[in-house]
Design a protein around this motif. Sequence first.
Motif, PDB file in Angstrom:
ATOM      1  N   TYR A   1     -15.371   2.492 -15.083  1.00 39.55           N
ATOM      2  CA  TYR A   1     -13.967   2.323 -14.704  1.00 39.55           C
ATOM      3  C   TYR A   1     -13.598   3.347 -13.641  1.00 39.55           C
ATOM      4  CZ  TYR A   1     -14.057  -0.042 -19.237  1.00 39.55           C
ATOM      5  OH  TYR A   1     -14.388  -0.856 -20.288  1.00 39.55           O
ATOM      6  N   GLY A   2     -12.626   2.999 -12.822  1.00 38.69           N
ATOM      7  CA  GLY A   2     -12.159   3.926 -11.799  1.00 38.69           C
ATOM      8  C   GLY A   2     -10.881   3.432 -11.156  1.00 38.69           C
ATOM      9  N   LEU A   3     -10.136   4.345 -10.579  1.00 46.68           N
ATOM     10  CA  LEU A   3      -8.871   3.992  -9.935  1.00 46.68           C
ATOM     11  C   LEU A   3      -9.096   3.582  -8.483  1.00 46.68           C
ATOM     12  CD1 LEU A   3      -6.436   6.776 -11.250  1.00 46.68           C
ATOM     13  CD2 LEU A   3      -7.036   4.568 -12.284  1.00 46.68           C
ATOM     14  N   MET A   4      -8.389   2.510  -8.084  1.00 44.42           N
ATOM     15  CA  MET A   4      -8.432   2.034  -6.703  1.00 44.42           C
ATOM     16  C   MET A   4      -7.021   1.635  -6.299  1.00 44.42           C
ATOM     17  SD  MET A   4     -11.914  -0.315  -6.935  1.00 44.42           S
ATOM     18  CE  MET A   4     -12.271  -0.345  -5.173  1.00 44.42           C
ATOM     19  N   VAL A   5      -6.719   1.766  -5.016  1.00 43.43           N
ATOM     20  CA  VAL A   5      -5.399   1.392  -4.488  1.00 43.43           C
ATOM     21  C   VAL A   5      -5.591   0.449  -3.301  1.00 43.43           C
ATOM     22  CG1 VAL A   5      -4.203   3.482  -5.257  1.00 43.43           C
ATOM     23  CG2 VAL A   5      -5.380   3.468  -3.044  1.00 43.43           C
ATOM     24  N   PRO A   6      -4.549  -0.274  -2.923  1.00 44.73           N
ATOM     25  CA  PRO A   6      -4.678  -1.187  -1.781  1.00 44.73           C
ATOM     26  C   PRO A   6      -5.019  -0.437  -0.498  1.00 44.73           C
ATOM     27  CG  PRO A   6      -2.690  -1.674  -3.041  1.00 44.73           C
ATOM     28  CD  PRO A   6      -3.220  -0.378  -3.565  1.00 44.73           C
TER      29      PRO A   6
ATOM     30  N   PRO B   1       0.823  -1.223   0.000  1.00 42.55           N
ATOM     31  CA  PRO B   1       0.000   0.000   0.000  1.00 42.55           C
ATOM     32  C   PRO B   1       0.851   1.265   0.000  1.00 42.55           C
ATOM     33  CG  PRO B   1       0.098  -0.890   2.207  1.00 42.55           C
ATOM     34  CD  PRO B   1       0.872  -1.845   1.347  1.00 42.55           C
ATOM     35  N   ASP B   2       1.651   1.427  -1.037  1.00 44.10           N
ATOM     36  CA  ASP B   2       2.565   2.573  -1.089  1.00 44.10           C
ATOM     37  C   ASP B   2       2.313   3.479  -2.287  1.00 44.10           C
ATOM     38  OD1 ASP B   2       3.437   0.993  -3.166  1.00 44.10           O
ATOM     39  OD2 ASP B   2       5.411   0.559  -2.310  1.00 44.10           O
ATOM     40  N   GLY B   3       1.197   3.250  -2.999  1.00 36.45           N
ATOM     41  CA  GLY B   3       0.857   4.103  -4.132  1.00 36.45           C
ATOM     42  C   GLY B   3       1.545   3.762  -5.430  1.00 36.45           C
ATOM     43  N   HIS B   4       2.337   2.684  -5.444  1.00 39.36           N
ATOM     44  CA  HIS B   4       3.057   2.323  -6.667  1.00 39.36           C
ATOM     45  C   HIS B   4       2.371   1.216  -7.456  1.00 39.36           C
ATOM     46  CE1 HIS B   4       6.224   4.486  -4.396  1.00 39.36           C
ATOM     47  NE2 HIS B   4       6.563   4.896  -5.614  1.00 39.36           N
ATOM     48  N   THR B   5       1.238   0.738  -6.952  1.00 37.41           N
ATOM     49  CA  THR B   5       0.410  -0.218  -7.691  1.00 37.41           C
ATOM     50  C   THR B   5      -1.031   0.268  -7.623  1.00 37.41           C
ATOM     51  OG1 THR B   5       1.884  -2.041  -7.069  1.00 37.41           O
ATOM     52  CG2 THR B   5      -0.282  -2.634  -7.950  1.00 37.41           C
ATOM     53  N   VAL B   6      -1.588   0.577  -8.790  1.00 35.41           N
ATOM     54  CA  VAL B   6      -2.921   1.176  -8.871  1.00 35.41           C
ATOM     55  C   VAL B   6      -3.779   0.339  -9.811  1.00 35.41           C
ATOM     56  CG1 VAL B   6      -4.246   3.247  -9.491  1.00 35.41           C
ATOM     57  CG2 VAL B   6      -1.948   3.473  -8.488  1.00 35.41           C
TER      58      VAL B   6
ATOM     59  N   THR C   1     -13.045  -3.613   2.010  1.00 36.61           N
ATOM     60  CA  THR C   1     -11.996  -3.464   3.029  1.00 36.61           C
ATOM     61  C   THR C   1     -10.579  -3.592   2.481  1.00 36.61           C
ATOM     62  OG1 THR C   1     -12.083  -5.826   3.601  1.00 36.61           O
ATOM     63  CG2 THR C   1     -13.515  -4.332   4.839  1.00 36.61           C
ATOM     64  N   ASP C   2     -10.404  -4.154   1.298  1.00 35.98           N
ATOM     65  CA  ASP C   2      -9.064  -4.366   0.747  1.00 35.98           C
ATOM     66  C   ASP C   2      -8.642  -3.293  -0.245  1.00 35.98           C
ATOM     67  OD1 ASP C   2      -8.588  -6.619   2.233  1.00 35.98           O
ATOM     68  OD2 ASP C   2      -9.322  -8.007   0.710  1.00 35.98           O
ATOM     69  N   PHE C   3      -9.531  -2.327  -0.515  1.00 32.50           N
ATOM     70  CA  PHE C   3      -9.231  -1.270  -1.487  1.00 32.50           C
ATOM     71  C   PHE C   3      -9.660   0.090  -0.951  1.00 32.50           C
ATOM     72  CE2 PHE C   3     -10.133  -5.113  -3.939  1.00 32.50           C
ATOM     73  CZ  PHE C   3      -9.055  -5.171  -4.813  1.00 32.50           C
ATOM     74  N   ILE C   4      -9.011   1.118  -1.474  1.00 33.18           N
ATOM     75  CA  ILE C   4      -9.461   2.500  -1.278  1.00 33.18           C
ATOM     76  C   ILE C   4      -9.840   3.041  -2.656  1.00 33.18           C
ATOM     77  CG2 ILE C   4      -8.843   4.842  -0.587  1.00 33.18           C
ATOM     78  CD1 ILE C   4      -6.792   3.647   1.316  1.00 33.18           C
ATOM     79  N   PRO C   5     -11.096   3.423  -2.874  1.00 30.15           N
ATOM     80  CA  PRO C   5     -11.478   4.039  -4.144  1.00 30.15           C
ATOM     81  C   PRO C   5     -10.824   5.417  -4.270  1.00 30.15           C
ATOM     82  CG  PRO C   5     -13.390   3.205  -2.947  1.00 30.15           C
ATOM     83  CD  PRO C   5     -12.242   3.222  -1.985  1.00 30.15           C
ATOM     84  N   VAL C   6     -10.246   5.704  -5.416  1.00 33.14           N
ATOM     85  CA  VAL C   6      -9.596   7.001  -5.651  1.00 33.14           C
ATOM     86  C   VAL C   6     -10.538   7.937  -6.397  1.00 33.14           C
ATOM     87  CG1 VAL C   6      -7.626   8.190  -6.697  1.00 33.14           C
ATOM     88  CG2 VAL C   6      -7.307   5.916  -5.675  1.00 33.14           C
ATOM     89  N   LEU C   7     -11.036   7.501  -7.538  1.00 36.69           N
ATOM     90  CA  LEU C   7     -12.045   8.274  -8.266  1.00 36.69           C
ATOM     91  C   LEU C   7     -12.578   7.463  -9.436  1.00 36.69           C
ATOM     92  CD1 LEU C   7     -10.632  11.048 -10.653  1.00 36.69           C
ATOM     93  CD2 LEU C   7      -9.369   9.013 -10.006  1.00 36.69           C
ATOM     94  N   SER C   8     -13.771   7.812  -9.873  1.00 35.34           N
ATOM     95  CA  SER C   8     -14.356   7.251 -11.085  1.00 35.34           C
ATOM     96  C   SER C   8     -13.716   7.951 -12.277  1.00 35.34           C
ATOM     97  CB  SER C   8     -15.868   7.493 -11.084  1.00 35.34           C
ATOM     98  OG  SER C   8     -16.438   7.120 -12.303  1.00 35.34           O
ATOM     99  N   THR C   9     -13.289   7.181 -13.269  1.00 35.11           N
ATOM    100  CA  THR C   9     -12.642   7.790 -14.440  1.00 35.11           C
ATOM    101  C   THR C   9     -13.601   7.959 -15.612  1.00 35.11           C
ATOM    102  OG1 THR C   9     -11.830   5.597 -15.101  1.00 35.11           O
ATOM    103  CG2 THR C   9     -10.321   7.015 -13.840  1.00 35.11           C
ATOM    104  N   ALA C  10     -14.417   6.926 -15.885  1.00 37.50           N
ATOM    105  CA  ALA C  10     -15.324   7.010 -17.035  1.00 37.50           C
ATOM    106  C   ALA C  10     -16.404   5.950 -16.918  1.00 37.50           C
ATOM    107  CB  ALA C  10     -14.554   6.816 -18.339  1.00 37.50           C
ATOM    108  N   ILE C  11     -17.468   6.148 -17.674  1.00 36.57           N
ATOM    109  CA  ILE C  11     -18.506   5.123 -17.780  1.00 36.57           C
ATOM    110  C   ILE C  11     -18.664   4.745 -19.249  1.00 36.57           C
ATOM    111  CG2 ILE C  11     -19.734   5.911 -15.728  1.00 36.57           C
ATOM    112  CD1 ILE C  11     -21.861   7.113 -17.627  1.00 36.57           C
TER     113      ILE C  11
END
Length: 324
Positions: A253-258, A86-91, A114-124
């Motif tokens: 689609y959207g970005l998520m991180v650990p 969870p260091d921001g280097h795998t998205v 619980t295993d992800f943090i949603p970052v933002l929605s990118t597109a539909i």
Amino acid sequence: MPIQRRHLLGASLATLGLAHTSAFAQAWPARAVHLIAPYGAGGSNDILTRLLGEALAPRIGQSLVIENKAGAGTRIANEYVARAAPDGHTVLHAAAPIAIGAALYPKLPYDVKTDFIPVLSTAIAPLFLIVNADAPYKTVAEFIAYGKASDKGLTFGSPGAGSAPHLTAELLMRAAGTKGIVVQFRGDAPAYTELLAGRIDATLTAISTALPHIQAGKLRVLGVANEERTPLYPQAPSLRESGLPTVVGYGWYGLMVPAGTPAAIVQKLNADTNAVLADPEMRKKVEAVGLQVRGGTSAEFATFIDSEIRKWTQVIQAANIKPE
């Protein structure tokens, strides 16, 4: 300890915590960021992932390496990112099946909430209700009336069981009060073949793949299953304004991180990606592949994912859909 000293100590610890979090953001990224696409090369998710990688690289000061980890309805990519540091280097550039899977499968090797943090929605990827141009119905209301009058009800073509088009078709039939069946195909192409031949009544699909047939006068658009009309094909009314207020369904689609990724990194990735998506040239490129730009906050994306899981759980249970 006197109350005043306790408050001062608490304030000092909070300040140290903020400084520590800020240091994480300032140090990020320390190396290339791996952006994980859950589909193979060439599809809309892959194209959008590569567009984002190219545009984000100069903003974050590091390259973005695109990795395609396709298979198992996006579960391979999802699990890979859930287990990453969870260091921001795998998205993860997550897709709608991450929420559908949470509703469909009783047990997964990760927990979406619980295993992800949603970052933002990118597109539909809006889903358009498409019918044969020679069909007797020209509006959504006429289509529903036809289904109610038919002994067999409505027949939809779907690119795969448990997909967004499949579940949205099930949602539509229940909201409209019609019976029917969703026929499963291996992708959009065979569904189009059956629709063009008049052997099924409709399909829910991306406008980009249907457009050549629409322009040739062989298929007709009745509506779009968005909250509102889409700039991709603004002449199509939303199903909401066509008398089906609860029928909203699309790919997304959207970005998520650990989970555990520092908040400051999430905030920076969110801000940089929103800035990229706001660029008019990026918007044109995204719309060219049949997608509609989104953006927004991490909290909004988390709320959206929760609502998707609840909605599709209800549809899956009502239609008695089982995982294949």
